[in-house]
Enzyme design. Structure first.
Site, PDB file in Angstrom:
ATOM      1  CG  ASP A  17       8.222 -15.249  16.068  1.00 31.34           C
ATOM      2  OD1 ASP A  17       8.549 -15.576  17.226  1.00 31.34           O
ATOM      3  OD2 ASP A  17       9.037 -14.964  15.170  1.00 31.34           O
ATOM      4  CG  ASP A  53      11.465 -14.139  20.771  1.00 28.64           C
ATOM      5  OD1 ASP A  53      12.132 -14.022  19.733  1.00 28.64           O
ATOM      6  OD2 ASP A  53      11.578 -13.381  21.756  1.00 28.64           O
ATOM      7  CG  ASN A  63      -0.268  -0.011   2.515  1.00 28.24           C
ATOM      8  OD1 ASN A  63       0.964  -0.053   2.553  1.00 28.24           O
ATOM      9  ND2 ASN A  63      -1.014   0.028   3.601  1.00 28.24           N
TER      10      ASN A  63
END
Ligand code: NOJ
Length: 560
Positions: free
Chosen positions: A98, A199, A23
């Site tokens: 994640d 993580d 965009n």
């Protein structure tokens, strides 16, 4: 060995901020990813690991999450994300999200509550301590420089943040917090995702006393990692995650684990223990660092890489499972790091790919690796965006007056922004990444190095990766064969043998820019039948007895 789809898969990591901007606001987004799925399908990868797309103030580019169940506005909407999942599944690929639950953002509702008062219901979701003699509760250093503690005047206490002060550590000792995390994970899994990359998941259990770390040189702050890496309750927590969440779904898991060794990794990945499928270990990524850590530059000695890879290959064989990677959003580009990003860029990128993809384990490709994207050198520190780089620069150059040029040199070699420059799609302005102003500058080599050129050139690194991925699907020995190192003392070439039943695979790679003579190892029993892949043309079988390897050459022989 038990077969599994995630052992046979190749994973592609997307760092959404830098992938493709649909965009024109200069920031990659979810619709941009959707537009590029056919490119990934053509490459042939099975699973996409998507770095965080959750709501976040972006102190650490999305690794600081303020709402785990909302999508970052800059990236799009939940409807866009749902479409992404659907489009991925339609193409027979999978999506791994994640999961960042060692810490949240300080703008997460939990933390906003937690800091209000000592008796707030959320107080104990984080790790608060009173100061010690007017100073921090202990001497731990943050990964992103300075103290790992931040003082909060509201309640006259400090909170722990192993990463930035906008990333307060969550308190996993708290059962209510753990339950909230589990229900959040189930919520995503119920939406149909196919796995989690977790993580720094081996940081979630801290030694409860949070003691001072030894500090022989009297530094202001020192690493406290021995008190939170693979901590006392880590395996209990992961088994609980398995029982409460993962066991109910058929998914893939990989735990990011700085400081994990093979013995611990066996525990994390042994399927009988019900924890994780595999871990990201870091030992091979630390071989070019001196005693001063990441920024203390040291050339790689290939013998160190050999002994390290061999330790992991043989250590986990038949017990757990390896992940294989040379790149991600935290590492410099491997072609610049262990290869040659000028004269032999194409050859060395293919060699490194061969070396990695022929090992036992699940290979991960980081966006741009498949077209040989390189490190970047921005002239000014102001062009860098990564909090780790900026905090380190401030601490060393501005606070301690260390040498600017030397620090910049270490950023050029090791900085995380090397991996975060926009993906180079074509030779148009900004590499076709955006029609606007990119959030971080594009690498100036985009006219030569870009996906459009790579796809059009049958000899490109891209097509070489395609072939490696295809070979993995055709030859179970690549996935399941065992591993044996040849020539451990050789500093220039890395050779290993894979064996599955009667079949053998001999992988020969030259890690130098010189021509070198390759001697048949004394202990090798091998009859070559076919060359599976090589990065120079016109190789033939009979040469194996008397081989001179060209710069960064890689050859894989199938035989018995
Ligand atoms: C590891 C992530 O890969 C890295 O990008 C991040 O800064 C830290 N964990 C903190 O979440």
């Amino acid at each position: 060995m038990k077969k599994a789809w995630w052992k046979e898969s190749v994973v592609y990591q997307i760092y959404p901020r830098s992938f493709y901007d649909s965009n024109g606001d200069g920031i990659g987004d979810i619709n941009g990813i959707i537009q590029k799925l056919d490119y990934l399908k053509e490459l042939g990868v099975d699973v996409i690991w998507l770095s965080p797309v959750y709501q976040s103030p972006n102190d650490d580019n999305g690794y600081d999450i303020s709402n785990y169940q909302a999508i970052m506005k800059e990236f799009g909407t939940m409807t866009d994300w749902e479409k992404l999942l659907e489009e991925i599944h339609q193409r027979d690929m999978k999506l791994m999200m994640d999961l960042v639950v060692n810490h949240s953002s300080d703008e997460h509702q939990w933390f906003i509550e937690s800091r209000k008062s000592k008796d707030n219901a959320y107080r104990d979701y984080y790790i608060w301590r009173p100061g010690k003699e007017g100073k921090e509760p202990n001497n731990w250093k943050s990964t992103f420089s300075g103290s790992a503690w931040e003082y909060d005047s509201e309640t006259d206490e400090y909170y722990l943040h192993i990463f930035s002060k906008k990333q307060p550590d969550l308190n996993w000792e708290n059962e209510k917090l753990r339950d909230e995390i589990y229900s959040m994970m189930r919520w995503w899994l119920d939406k149909g995702i196919d796995g989690f990359r977790m993580d720094v998941i081996n940081f979630i259990s801290k030694v409860p006393e949070l003691p001072d770390a030894p500090n022989p040189n009297g530094e202001p702050y020192v690493s406290g990692s021995r008190f939170f890496k693979n901590g006392p309750r880590i395996h209990d927590y992961l088994q609980e995650v398995h029982q409460e969440v993962l066991s109910k779904y058929e998914v893939m898991t990989v735990g990011e684990m700085p400081g994990v060794d093979v013995e611990e990794a066996k525990k994390y990945t042994n399927p009988e223990r019900n924890e994780l499928n595999m871990v990201f270990q870091f030992e091979h990524m630390d071989l070019d660092s001196g005693p001063g850590g990441k920024w203390d530059l040291k050339p790689l000695d290939l013998r160190d890489l050999k002994s390290n890879i061999t330790k992991w290959q043989t250590g986990l064989h038949g017990v757990g499972w390896n992940s294989l990677y040379l790149n991600n959003h935290d590492q410099p580009r491997v072609v610049s790091r262990f290869g040659n990003d000028t004269t032999y860029r194409v050859e060395s990128a293919k060699m490194l790919a061969t070396f990695l993809h022929m090992l036992q384990g699940t290979p991960y490709i980081y966006q741009g690796e498949e077209i040989g994207m390189t490190n970047v050198k921005f002239a000014s520190i102001n062009d860098y965006r990564d909090i780790e780089i900026l905090n380190m620069y401030k601490e060393k150059v501005l606070d301690r007056q260390e040498n600017h040029d030397q620090v910049m040199q270490s950023i050029y070699v090791k900085g995380r922004d090397n991996a975060r420059t926009p993906f180079q799609w074509n030779n148009k302005p900004n590499g076709g990444f955006t029609t606007g102003e990119p959030w971080i500058n594009v690498n100036s080599n985009y006219k030569e190095i870009n996906a459009e050129a790579a796809v059009a050139d049958p000899k490109s690194i891209f097509h070489y990766y395609r072939k490696l991925i295809k070979l993995r699907k055709q030859h179970p020995i690549i996935v399941y064969g065992d591993y044996q190192l040849m020539h451990p003392e050789d500093k220039e070439s890395f050779t290993y043998l894979r064996t599955l039943g009667e079949e053998k695979l001999l992988v020969i790679t030259n890690f130098t820019e010189k021509e070198i003579t390759w001697n048949v190892p004394g202990n090798l029993e091998f009859k070559a039948k076919k060359i599976l892949i090589s990065n120079y043309a016109n190789r033939n079988l009979s040469e194996l007895k008397n081989l001179t390897l060209k710069p960064y050459e890689a050859i894989v022989y199938l035989g018995e």
